[in-house]
Design an enzyme around this catalytic site. Structure first.
Site, mmCIF file in Angstrom:
data_model
loop_
_atom_site.group_PDB
_atom_site.id
_atom_site.type_symbol
_atom_site.label_atom_id
_atom_site.label_comp_id
_atom_site.label_asym_id
_atom_site.label_seq_id
_atom_site.Cartn_x
_atom_site.Cartn_y
_atom_site.Cartn_z
ATOM 1 N N ASP A 1 -36.507 65.389 20.068
ATOM 2 C CA ASP A 1 -35.627 64.211 20.077
ATOM 3 C C ASP A 1 -34.272 64.588 20.687
ATOM 4 O OD1 ASP A 1 -34.647 65.713 17.999
ATOM 5 O OD2 ASP A 1 -34.572 64.069 16.546
ATOM 6 N N ASP B 1 -41.446 65.467 18.271
ATOM 7 C CA ASP B 1 -40.510 65.229 17.166
ATOM 8 C C ASP B 1 -40.670 63.830 16.610
ATOM 9 O OD1 ASP B 1 -38.919 67.355 16.403
ATOM 10 O OD2 ASP B 1 -37.457 67.046 18.008
ATOM 11 N N GLU C 1 -33.484 76.841 12.836
ATOM 12 C CA GLU C 1 -32.401 76.610 13.812
ATOM 13 C C GLU C 1 -31.056 77.039 13.226
ATOM 14 O OE1 GLU C 1 -32.372 72.790 15.746
ATOM 15 O OE2 GLU C 1 -30.398 73.154 16.646
HETATM 16 O O1 KIV Z 1 -35.144 68.254 19.572
HETATM 17 C C1 KIV Z 1 -35.222 69.453 19.902
HETATM 18 O O2 KIV Z 1 -35.156 69.822 21.066
HETATM 19 C C2 KIV Z 1 -35.402 70.433 18.832
HETATM 20 C C3 KIV Z 1 -35.225 71.879 19.182
HETATM 21 C C4 KIV Z 1 -33.795 72.176 19.350
HETATM 22 C C5 KIV Z 1 -35.874 72.763 18.205
HETATM 23 O O3 KIV Z 1 -35.656 70.068 17.717
#
Ligand code: KIV
Length: 280
Positions: free
Chosen positions: A44, A83, A182
């Protein structure tokens, strides 16, 4: 190369470091598949990289489905994780099931990722029970940046690190096949990675994780702001600006296009029959 399964990913633990990069469109999907990445994340983060927003909270289910379909179609041999966007799973298990089911059915992705620990355990269990593989995400969870006071490193106190560890085990017990960590101290991430039986995928979590994930735009130098934890492997943003400047300059000076090289011809006979061929 054939598409990995969650079993291959779990079995990589202590055997091979896992690689993951975000992709959002046909170009990025094709590039990372061609390079041989293990997993693609349709993150996301597309709220920032594709939509130019300051955070991920405005991203909708329809946005995720749109981008995920394109990525899956253009990286058919790669394991794609998508996501679940902000407020698509927090309300209850039924909401999480409905939205993860849409992602799974409509895009061709093989797993979803959702942010959070104890607060989303019922949702994770419901998805796993329904047969939808879930990747967890702990530490800095950008969807909760407002609550965290910004995009800040987490688990920097013993209390925070203990909570992170407890939640990582909860996620593992709930059936997550991997967990993104993260922006957490590397010592904490390494200790956790050694004790968990599922792979950890780090971003800003040091070298002790079982794999790494980076945002496509950060690693290739397309972003104006680069987080501390992202390494820029190329400066394609600067290269692109230079290329566009050269194009502008060549068009303005009539250096581009070169008619013979970049254009098409017409035979003399057809030219002679064209109304305006005599009007030069
Ligand atoms: O949305 C994304 O790109 C992520 C990464 C930073 C792990 O969740």
């Amino acid at each position: 190369m054939s598409k990995k399964t969650i079993l291959n990913i779990k079995e990589s633990k202590n055997v091979k470091k896992l690689t993951m990069i975000t992709a959002y469109d046909a170009t990025s999907a094709r590039i990372v598949e061609k390079a041989g990445i293990d997993m693609i994340l349709v993150g996301d983060s597309l709220g920032m990289t594709m939509q130019g927003k300051n955070d991920t909270n405005g991203v909708t289910m329809d946005d995720m489905i749109y981008h995920a379909k394109i990525v899956c179609n253009n990286a058919p041999e790669t394991f794609v994780v998508v996501d679940m966007p902000f407020m698509s799973y927090e309300i209850c298990e039924a909401q999480a099931l409905e939205n993860a089911g849409r992602i799974f059915r409509e895009t061709g992705a093989r797993a979803v990722k959702l942010e959070g620990g104890e607060n989303v355990l019922p949702q994770i269990k419901a998805l796993v029970n329904a047969g939808i593989p879930v990747m967890g995400h702990l530490g800095l969870t950008p969807q909760r940046a407002a609550m965290l006071g910004g995009f800040k490193a987490q688990a920097k106190t013993a209390e925070g690190a203990n909570k992170l560890a407890d939640e990582a085990f909860m996620l593992q017990d709930a059936g997550c096949f991997a967990i993104v960590l993260e922006a957490v101290p590397y010592k904490v991430a390494e200790a956790l990675s050694k004790r968990l039986s599922i792979p950890t995928i780090g971003i800003g979590a040091g070298n002790g994780c079982d794999g790494q994930v980076l945002v496509f735009h950060d690693m290739l130098g397309f972003s104006d702001f680069t987080p501390r934890f992202a390494k820029r492997y190329a400066e394609l943003g600067d290269l692109a600006v230079k290329a566009v400047q050269e194009y502008i300059q060549e068009v303005e000076t009539s250096a581009f296009p070169e008619s013979e090289k970049h254009g098409f011809t017409i035979s003399d006979k057809e030219w002679d029959n064209f109304y305006w061929s005599k009007m030069e």
